[in-house]
Design a protein around this motif. Structure first.
Motif, PDB file in Angstrom:
ATOM      1  N   ALA A 137       0.839  -1.207   0.000  1.00 47.40           N
ATOM      2  CA  ALA A 137       0.000   0.000   0.000  1.00 47.40           C
ATOM      3  C   ALA A 137       0.868   1.248   0.000  1.00 47.40           C
ATOM      4  O   ALA A 137       0.585   2.222  -0.714  1.00 47.40           O
ATOM      5  N   ASP A 138       1.921   1.243   0.800  1.00 44.04           N
ATOM      6  CA  ASP A 138       2.802   2.406   0.849  1.00 44.04           C
ATOM      7  C   ASP A 138       3.482   2.640  -0.497  1.00 44.04           C
ATOM      8  O   ASP A 138       3.563   3.781  -0.973  1.00 44.04           O
ATOM      9  N   LEU A 139       3.955   1.572  -1.129  1.00 41.89           N
ATOM     10  CA  LEU A 139       4.581   1.717  -2.443  1.00 41.89           C
ATOM     11  C   LEU A 139       3.607   2.329  -3.447  1.00 41.89           C
ATOM     12  O   LEU A 139       3.967   3.235  -4.208  1.00 41.89           O
ATOM     13  N   CYS A 140       2.367   1.865  -3.424  1.00 44.00           N
ATOM     14  CA  CYS A 140       1.372   2.345  -4.384  1.00 44.00           C
ATOM     15  C   CYS A 140       0.973   3.792  -4.118  1.00 44.00           C
ATOM     16  O   CYS A 140       0.921   4.623  -5.040  1.00 44.00           O
ATOM     17  N   PHE A 141       0.688   4.116  -2.861  1.00 42.97           N
ATOM     18  CA  PHE A 141       0.249   5.478  -2.550  1.00 42.97           C
ATOM     19  C   PHE A 141       1.373   6.480  -2.795  1.00 42.97           C
ATOM     20  O   PHE A 141       1.129   7.579  -3.291  1.00 42.97           O
ATOM     21  N   CYS A 142       2.595   6.135  -2.431  1.00 42.77           N
ATOM     22  CA  CYS A 142       3.720   7.039  -2.714  1.00 42.77           C
ATOM     23  C   CYS A 142       3.899   7.228  -4.210  1.00 42.77           C
ATOM     24  O   CYS A 142       4.206   8.331  -4.678  1.00 42.77           O
ATOM     25  N   TYR A 143       3.692   6.177  -4.968  1.00 35.92           N
ATOM     26  CA  TYR A 143       3.768   6.278  -6.429  1.00 35.92           C
ATOM     27  C   TYR A 143       2.762   7.301  -6.948  1.00 35.92           C
ATOM     28  O   TYR A 143       3.095   8.168  -7.766  1.00 35.92           O
ATOM     29  N   PHE A 144       1.524   7.219  -6.463  1.00 36.64           N
ATOM     30  CA  PHE A 144       0.507   8.164  -6.915  1.00 36.64           C
ATOM     31  C   PHE A 144       0.859   9.593  -6.526  1.00 36.64           C
ATOM     32  O   PHE A 144       0.456  10.552  -7.208  1.00 36.64           O
ATOM     33  N   ARG A 145       1.586   9.770  -5.430  1.00 33.98           N
ATOM     34  CA  ARG A 145       1.943  11.119  -4.977  1.00 33.98           C
ATOM     35  C   ARG A 145       2.862  11.841  -5.973  1.00 33.98           C
ATOM     36  O   ARG A 145       2.980  13.067  -5.920  1.00 33.98           O
ATOM     37  N   LEU A 146       3.483  11.118  -6.865  1.00 32.18           N
ATOM     38  CA  LEU A 146       4.349  11.742  -7.863  1.00 32.18           C
ATOM     39  C   LEU A 146       3.562  12.527  -8.894  1.00 32.18           C
ATOM     40  O   LEU A 146       4.115  13.409  -9.549  1.00 32.18           O
ATOM     41  N   GLY A 147       2.277  12.197  -9.058  1.00 30.85           N
ATOM     42  CA  GLY A 147       1.509  12.861 -10.100  1.00 30.85           C
ATOM     43  C   GLY A 147       2.151  12.651 -11.460  1.00 30.85           C
ATOM     44  O   GLY A 147       2.309  11.527 -11.921  1.00 30.85           O
ATOM     45  N   ASN A 148       2.553  13.754 -12.101  1.00 39.57           N
ATOM     46  CA  ASN A 148       3.177  13.675 -13.432  1.00 39.57           C
ATOM     47  C   ASN A 148       4.694  13.618 -13.393  1.00 39.57           C
ATOM     48  O   ASN A 148       5.335  13.594 -14.445  1.00 39.57           O
ATOM     49  N   ALA A 149       5.273  13.612 -12.217  1.00 42.35           N
ATOM     50  CA  ALA A 149       6.740  13.603 -12.133  1.00 42.35           C
ATOM     51  C   ALA A 149       7.313  12.260 -12.605  1.00 42.35           C
ATOM     52  O   ALA A 149       6.722  11.210 -12.370  1.00 42.35           O
ATOM     53  N   PHE A 150       8.429  12.315 -13.301  1.00 41.33           N
ATOM     54  CA  PHE A 150       9.160  11.127 -13.775  1.00 41.33           C
ATOM     55  C   PHE A 150       8.313  10.267 -14.706  1.00 41.33           C
ATOM     56  O   PHE A 150       8.414   9.038 -14.721  1.00 41.33           O
ATOM     57  N   ALA A 151       7.458  10.921 -15.492  1.00 46.54           N
ATOM     58  CA  ALA A 151       6.556  10.174 -16.364  1.00 46.54           C
ATOM     59  C   ALA A 151       7.309   9.362 -17.417  1.00 46.54           C
ATOM     60  O   ALA A 151       6.752   8.410 -17.981  1.00 46.54           O
ATOM     61  N   TRP A 152       8.535   9.709 -17.680  1.00 48.08           N
ATOM     62  CA  TRP A 152       9.312   9.018 -18.704  1.00 48.08           C
ATOM     63  C   TRP A 152       9.884   7.689 -18.204  1.00 48.08           C
ATOM     64  O   TRP A 152      10.379   6.884 -18.985  1.00 48.08           O
ATOM     65  N   GLN A 153       9.811   7.460 -16.890  1.00 55.19           N
ATOM     66  CA  GLN A 153      10.402   6.249 -16.325  1.00 55.19           C
ATOM     67  C   GLN A 153       9.377   5.121 -16.233  1.00 55.19           C
ATOM     68  O   GLN A 153       8.173   5.348 -16.180  1.00 55.19           O
ATOM     69  N   GLU A 154       9.880   3.889 -16.197  1.00 57.23           N
ATOM     70  CA  GLU A 154       8.975   2.762 -16.012  1.00 57.23           C
ATOM     71  C   GLU A 154       8.514   2.715 -14.555  1.00 57.23           C
ATOM     72  O   GLU A 154       9.110   3.328 -13.683  1.00 57.23           O
ATOM     73  N   ARG A 155       7.420   2.014 -14.327  1.00 52.79           N
ATOM     74  CA  ARG A 155       6.694   2.109 -13.063  1.00 52.79           C
ATOM     75  C   ARG A 155       7.551   1.741 -11.848  1.00 52.79           C
ATOM     76  O   ARG A 155       7.487   2.402 -10.810  1.00 52.79           O
ATOM     77  N   GLY A 156       8.353   0.717 -11.948  1.00 53.89           N
ATOM     78  CA  GLY A 156       9.191   0.307 -10.812  1.00 53.89           C
ATOM     79  C   GLY A 156      10.189   1.384 -10.421  1.00 53.89           C
ATOM     80  O   GLY A 156      10.407   1.644  -9.226  1.00 53.89           O
ATOM     81  N   GLU A 157      10.803   2.034 -11.413  1.00 57.44           N
ATOM     82  CA  GLU A 157      11.749   3.107 -11.134  1.00 57.44           C
ATOM     83  C   GLU A 157      11.048   4.307 -10.499  1.00 57.44           C
ATOM     84  O   GLU A 157      11.581   4.950  -9.591  1.00 57.44           O
TER      85      GLU A 157
END
Length: 384
Positions: A46-66
């Motif tokens: 859950a923490d990995l997923c919610f923190c991922y969403f907190r990026l919004g549009n940041a690092f959009a060029w990277q793959e999801r794991g990165e």
């Protein structure tokens, strides 16, 4: 290796989520269907997923794991995932968010929040964007006369909290429902939401008795209870669009010991809406984008469609205009949203001034983005 497994599971889970329902509810259902995940597994994923969403549009060029690893660096000071998967990042783990973003090669000027042109000019854009990279706190509003009991229960349970008076803050994961009697002793209510009646208090130090109030979009009833606690002598009427909402509202008011004069189902946005009664106070906590609360639902940064801003603004104008017709002469109309968008706030204020014959007394944002809380807007009107 175990952390890599969590990372892979999170990538697979996010690939299945479509944004149709809140992610917290969706993830809970996913874990219910996949019982291989234990409590620790669920917490880390859950923490990995919610923190991922907190990026919004940041690092959009990277793959999801990165992107997930970048989110771990930004959202935490000491992430086990960073230590194991990106040890070269450890040197900046304790630095500021701006320094971490610079280290990762991202600027907040055009990332994280996807609707910069829709923001109200009253919002500090940099502070607002950065606020998404931290989990908001949990806030309690202690009911009048319950301060001593609530403090004692929290201290006995070993719960760390801070705050003065009736407003307490604590970690978002605190299970307060296991410690205190919610609604009877205290209400879970964001710090900004607790303050939103202040414009009304400043204008109405004392009300005629008996005075009447209508909460025309009562929803779960948090502000209905706040209205009662702020003006105990008010005779309160509450309405919302569905009976299921009112059923929950009535149960909550019963727990809180708040007796509403009347509750009724109504679509206040309808051109056919009418009432026989007029009120001294009308509280219009209008349906909105909720953009001031997206720190609690960060998936909205990725899934909220821009066109819905106009949809909400149109709905708000119809509700507020219809509701305002039932304001007593010299009464007070309080318009509230939990949005940071100009179209839902300042533009609606201008519309009501032009079409409802209302005089605006004050309008302001209650900014929570520098307090680990939500941001709300409130405009107080009276009849001219």
């Amino acid at each position: 290796m175990r952390l890599q497994s969590y990372l892979q599971s999170s990538v697979e889970i996010l690939a299945q989520y479509s944004g149709d329902i809140p992610f917290a509810a969706w993830l809970k259902n996913h874990f219910r269907q996949h019982k291989k995940f234990g409590s620790k597994d669920r917490r880390l994923i859950a923490d990995l997923c919610f923190c991922y969403f907190r990026l919004g549009n940041a690092f959009a060029w990277q793959e999801r794991g990165e992107r997930m690893l970048a989110a771990q660096l930004l959202c935490h000071r000491n992430s086990a995932f960073v230590r194991e998967c990106k040890p070269e990042w450890q040197a900046v783990s304790d630095q500021s968010l701006q320094e971490k973003l610079q280290f990762l090669g991202a600027s907040i000027d055009d990332t994280i929040f996807p609707f910069p042109d829709e923001l109200s000019p009253a919002i500090d854009q940099e502070a607002f964007r950065l606020s998404f990279l931290q989990q908001p706190d949990l806030f309690l509003r202690i009911r009048p006369g319950k301060e001593k009991a609530v403090h004692q229960k929290l201290q006995t349970a070993g719960i760390a909290f801070s705050g003065d008076g009736s407003c307490l803050r604590m970690a978002n994961t605190t299970k307060v429902d296991e410690i205190i009697r919610l609604d009877e002793e205290a209400v879970v209510q964001d710090i900004s939401s607790q303050q939103v009646l202040q414009p009304l208090q400043q204008q109405v130090p004392s009300l005629p008795s008996p005075a009447t109030a209508w909460d025309c979009c009562a929803a779960s009833g948090g502000k209905t209870i706040l209205l009662h606690d702020t003006f105990p002598r008010l005779r309160i009427t509450a309405s919302d669009i569905r009976e299921s909402i009112l059923f929950n509202l009535r149960n909550r008011l019963k727990r809180a010991g708040v007796a509403a004069d009347r509750t009724f189902v109504a679509d206040v946005s309808s051109p056919r809406f009418s009432l026989r009664q007029k009120f001294d106070i009308i509280l219009c906590d209008a349906p909105c984008s909720g953009s001031g609360t997206w720190g609690r639902t960060p998936e909205q940064l990725s899934f909220f469609p821009n066109e819905k801003i106009d949809t909400y603004a149109d709905l708000q104008k119809r509700i507020a205009l219809n509701a305002s017709k039932y304001l007593q002469p010299k009464g007070y109309f309080l318009y509230i949203t939990c949005s940071v968008f100009r179209k839902e706030n300042e533009s609606v204020v201008a519309y009501l001034q032009q079409h409802a014959g209302l005089q605006v007394l004050s309008q302001q944002y209650f900014t929570g983005y520098e307090k680990k809380g939500d941001t709300l807007f409130a405009a107080l009107f009276t009849t001219s």
